[in-house]
Design a protein around this motif. Structure first.
Motif, short mmCIF file in Angstrom:
data_model
loop_
_atom_site.label_atom_id
_atom_site.label_comp_id
_atom_site.label_asym_id
_atom_site.label_seq_id
_atom_site.Cartn_x
_atom_site.Cartn_y
_atom_site.Cartn_z
N SER A 1 0.81 -1.22 0.00
CA SER A 1 0.00 0.00 0.00
C SER A 1 0.85 1.27 0.00
O SER A 1 0.32 2.35 -0.27
CB SER A 1 -0.92 0.01 1.23
N SER A 2 2.14 1.15 0.29
CA SER A 2 3.03 2.31 0.31
C SER A 2 4.48 1.84 0.25
O SER A 2 4.76 0.64 0.37
CB SER A 2 2.79 3.17 1.57
N ARG B 1 -4.18 17.62 6.46
CA ARG B 1 -3.64 16.56 5.62
C ARG B 1 -2.15 16.35 5.92
O ARG B 1 -1.48 17.22 6.48
CB ARG B 1 -3.82 16.93 4.16
N ASP C 1 -1.14 -3.47 3.49
CA ASP C 1 -2.53 -3.13 3.80
C ASP C 1 -3.00 -3.68 5.13
O ASP C 1 -4.13 -3.43 5.54
CB ASP C 1 -3.45 -3.61 2.67
N LYS D 1 -6.31 8.04 8.54
CA LYS D 1 -5.65 9.33 8.77
C LYS D 1 -4.98 9.46 10.14
O LYS D 1 -4.46 10.53 10.47
CB LYS D 1 -6.62 10.50 8.57
N GLN E 1 1.22 7.18 8.41
CA GLN E 1 -0.16 7.62 8.36
C GLN E 1 -1.00 6.46 7.86
O GLN E 1 -0.70 5.86 6.82
CB GLN E 1 -0.32 8.82 7.43
N ALA F 1 -4.72 4.45 6.91
CA ALA F 1 -5.83 4.72 5.98
C ALA F 1 -6.90 5.59 6.61
O ALA F 1 -7.60 6.34 5.92
CB ALA F 1 -6.42 3.40 5.49
N GLN G 1 -4.95 -1.39 10.05
CA GLN G 1 -5.30 -0.48 8.96
C GLN G 1 -4.16 -0.43 7.93
O GLN G 1 -2.99 -0.64 8.25
CB GLN G 1 -5.54 0.93 9.51
N LYS H 1 -0.87 4.24 4.60
CA LYS H 1 -1.01 5.11 3.44
C LYS H 1 0.34 5.69 3.00
O LYS H 1 0.65 5.73 1.82
CB LYS H 1 -1.99 6.24 3.78
N GLN H 2 1.14 6.15 3.95
CA GLN H 2 2.50 6.62 3.70
C GLN H 2 3.28 6.54 5.00
O GLN H 2 2.70 6.59 6.09
CB GLN H 2 2.52 8.05 3.14
#
Length: 744
Positions: A119-120, A233, A136, A201, A197, A199, A178, A181-182
């Motif tokens: 995922s990242s 963000r 993920d 947030k 971070q 998914a 989770q 994301k990054q």
């Protein structure tokens, strides 16, 4: 009867003519050879120094069209720049030959062991050479491309492989599972830290440390997690290699967190780092991780590092660089040096060095956008991925830290409160940045020479004038050779005595030294005045020219008395501790091996040079000049001041300049009698480092061809120029004085 006149001896005349011509040829040849030797030294120094001022260059070596159309996330190359590797979004690592006969051939494709979907992706600081996939399921897998080297048939063969810094263990960053994301990570010694971070947030900092089970001997991973309060963000995440700092960019703001304690993560600063009417685009850490590099969409790249403020240590903008305006600018750092690269979506590559504020190279290297960039471990090549094309470029950037401004102007180094002149060439830390300012050691050279001349010139010139003009011939025949033979003393012996005997003596009896400097001239003047008041019968008992013998007991008594009252003066005037008084009351630092020690020791070495030349100059003044002055009614002092010294002034000035040249080039005394600290302070109680001593200390440890090595040769060149200037000025002034007083 007449006799024939004797014929001249042509044989004798021819022999004399031959000797004259031979002597002329020998002297001329010797002078020319000396000049040639000096020129050879001059040009050899230039030959060694010249490469440090060469411009950087970037040349294209190879352009490969990749066969597959994969989505690559990262890339790199091994140290010899023969094999490149690319990591794709599916967890595959492709290895390509980029040098040699098989250039362009794909060597292998290895799969990373992943327990989940990618995922990242992230990579560590360049010198660690580690990459990581975020999955993920909230886990992270670290992987390091490496090479197994063998020599079958005496041929070097490199076999690509994948190694796992954590023995294949996937780190669980999020217990909720989770998707990541990054993220950013660092594997430092036995500790691994991840800032991610998720998914949903959430921003999580997780610190993993390996611990050995005392019963089973197995490695177990202890983890500490913290939830970071980030509003808005998250655009970019960075972590320092030692895992103590985390940087999170949110639009035009950068959050700085102290992560030394994973369970007590603390926000220490919020940077509004964008320029006016511009937005932040990219950020990266410079080698050493002490500086944060930030790019704006107006083409400016700025350097930020921590400085002391009223609020404590805070990141501040130190300097800025101009890049390509109107382009998407990404920043990449070298492995160890403070060099950084900028790439753009228009195919432009920029090369910079932060500390010297140098824009080394700028040019277009590809037609399309540069999506990924990696520099080789030796910083002599780089990879650029543009679309489906892999470009390999050669980098020639041997000495980026050396510029005239860095050598001779104040420079603001990482961790320093302000710009300064600093020489510090080595350190035990890999994060260290060499500091090559020539100002402190040039200053130290001038300082050491100045204090030596302050001590030597009055004594040497006074002794020379008295010996040549007032002293009896019998006593002169003893004193002059005795003083001149002092010049044969090895300077290493003087330095040894100064460092191990004189320096502790001055430290223990500083009031005695000061008292001696004051009392001795007064005692000599008092003795001379008292001698003139004695009856003539007593004064005539001592022959003319032997009066200096009277001063021997005076010097001994004053010296003994100065040391005898030293403790009493220290207790009465300085509270029993003169060093503490200097530090607490006057704010002066007292080093045991200081300028006072150097001035006395080096002055002792310089005195014979000045004395010998000045004494010869005074003694060589034609006697008819002084006798004529005396015959006209002038006193001895009037004759000395108005006739003898003026006539001898060219030689006296040459003597002083020769002594100055000797002091400037002295090595061993300064090396052994000072702390060799390259500081800029005129205090007589602090040390210094000179150009000659610096070369002697550091040349044996410098790597041949390195910036340090060549700058030491530059220091030798500067020393050469110093002595050349002094000698040129001396010769010019000497000629002027000789022309002015030669008619006397």
């Amino acid at each position: 009867m007449t006799s024939n006149p004797q014929k001249p001896s042509f044989k004798t005349d021819r022999s004399r003519l031959f000797k004259d011509r031979f002597a002329q040829f020998g002297i001329t040849s010797g002078g020319v050879m000396v000049l040639v030797a000096l020129l050879l030294i001059f040009f050899y120094l230039l030959y060694v120094v010249q490469p440090i001022f060469e411009s950087a260059s970037v040349t294209k070596r190879t352009e490969l069209a990749l066969q597959s159309e994969k989505a690559y996330l990262g890339l790199g190359m091994e140290e010899q720049t023969e094999i490149a590797y690319l990591l794709d979004s599916a967890g595959q690592v492709d290895f390509y030959q980029i040098k040699g006969d098989k250039t362009g051939e794909q060597l292998s494709s290895l799969a990373v062991e992943l327990d989940g979907q990618v995922s990242s992706f992230a990579q560590s600081a360049p010198f660690l050479g580690i990459y990581a996939y975020g999955l993920d399921n909230g886990q992270v897998q670290l992987v390091k491309p490496s090479f197994l080297i063998s020599f079958p048939g005496n041929q070097r063969v490199m076999k690509p492989r994948l190694s796992y810094p954590l023995d294949g263990v996937q780190l669980v960053v999020d217990e909720q599972g989770q998707a990541i994301k990054q993220f950013a990570f660092s594997h430092y010694e036995d500790k691994t830290a991840v800032i991610a971070q998720m998914a949903d947030k959430r921003v999580i900092f997780a610190s993993f440390s390996a611990e050995e089970n005392m019963f089973s001997g197995e490695i177990e991973w202890a983890v500490e997690r913290s939830l970071l309060p980030i509003e808005g963000r998250v655009d970019e995440i960075l972590i320092s290699p030692d895992t103590t700092r985390v940087f999170i960019r949110s639009a035009n703001q950068i959050y700085v967190f102290d992560t030394r304690f994973a369970d007590e993560v603390e926000q220490i600063q919020l940077l509004a780092a964008n320029e006016e009417n511009a937005n932040l685009v990219n950020m990266n850490l410079l080698a050493g991780a002490n500086s944060l590099m930030i790019s704006n969409d107006n083409g400016e790249v700025s350097q930020w590092f921590e400085v002391n403020t009223e609020q404590g240590r805070q990141f501040a903008k130190i300097r800025a660089f101009e890049s390509v305006v109107g382009a998407q600018v990404d920043i990449f750092s070298e492995f160890y040096r403070r060099t950084f690269f900028t790439t753009t979506d228009t195919g432009e590559l920029g090369l910079y060095y932060t500390t010297s504020e140098a824009h080394l190279w700028q040019g277009k290297v590809t037609d399309g956008a540069i999506e990924h960039f990696a520099v080789s471990p030796r910083s002599n090549a780089a990879l650029l991925l543009s679309g489906n094309t892999l470009n390999v470029v050669e980098l020639h950037n041997e000495h980026p830290e050396v510029t005239w401004s860095a050598l001779w102007q104040e420079v603001w180094y990482e961790g320093y409160p302000e710009p300064a002149y600093i020489w510090q060439s080595t350190s035990a830390s890999d994060d260290f940045e060499s500091k090559f300012s020539l100002v402190p050691i040039s200053f130290g050279t001038i300082k050491a020479a100045m204090y030596a001349m302050l001590f030597a010139v009055p004594i040497a010139l006074s002794a020379a004038i008295y010996t040549a003009y007032f002293m009896s011939p019998e006593l002169r025949r003893v004193v002059k050779p005795t003083v001149e033979i002092m010049e044969a003393l090895p300077t290493v012996i003087l330095g040894f005595l100064a460092g191990l005997w004189l320096a502790p003596l001055i430290e223990a009896h500083l009031p005695a030294i000061v008292a001696l400097l004051i009392m001795l001239p007064l005692a000599i003047l008092g003795t001379a005045f008292g001698w003139t008041k004695l009856p003539k019968q007593i004064r005539h008992l001592l022959p003319d020219g032997w009066h200096s013998i009277l001063l021997i007991p005076v010097v001994l008594i004053v010296g003994w008395l100065s040391f005898a009252i030293s403790d009493s003066i220290e207790a009465w005037m300085f509270g029993g501790n003169v060093r503490q008084y200097l530090t607490n009351e006057l704010g002066l630092t007292f080093d045991q091996r200081n300028s006072l020690v150097v001035g006395i020791a080096m002055g002792f070495a310089v005195i014979p040079t000045i004395f010998s030349i000045a004494e010869d100059a005074v003694f060589s003044v034609p006697k008819h000049l002084s006798n004529g002055s005396l015959a006209l009614g002038a006193t001895q002092w009037q004759t000395l001041v108005r006739v003898v010294l003026l006539t001898a002034s060219p030689g006296i000035f040459s003597a002083v300049m020769m002594g100055l040249g000797r002091a400037v080039g002295e090595t061993m005394i300064v090396l052994m009698a000072t702390g060799n600290t390259p500081i800029m302070d005129w205090s007589i109680f602090q040390g210094m480092r000179t150009l000659a001593a610096n070369i002697a200390v550091e040349m044996p440890e410098s790597e041949v061809g390195s910036s340090h090595y060549r700058i030491l040769f530059l220091a030798a060149f500067v020393l050469f120029i110093f002595t050349f200037i002094f000698n040129t000025v001396a010769e010019f002034v000497r000629q002027q004085l000789r022309d002015k007083y030669s008619s006397m």
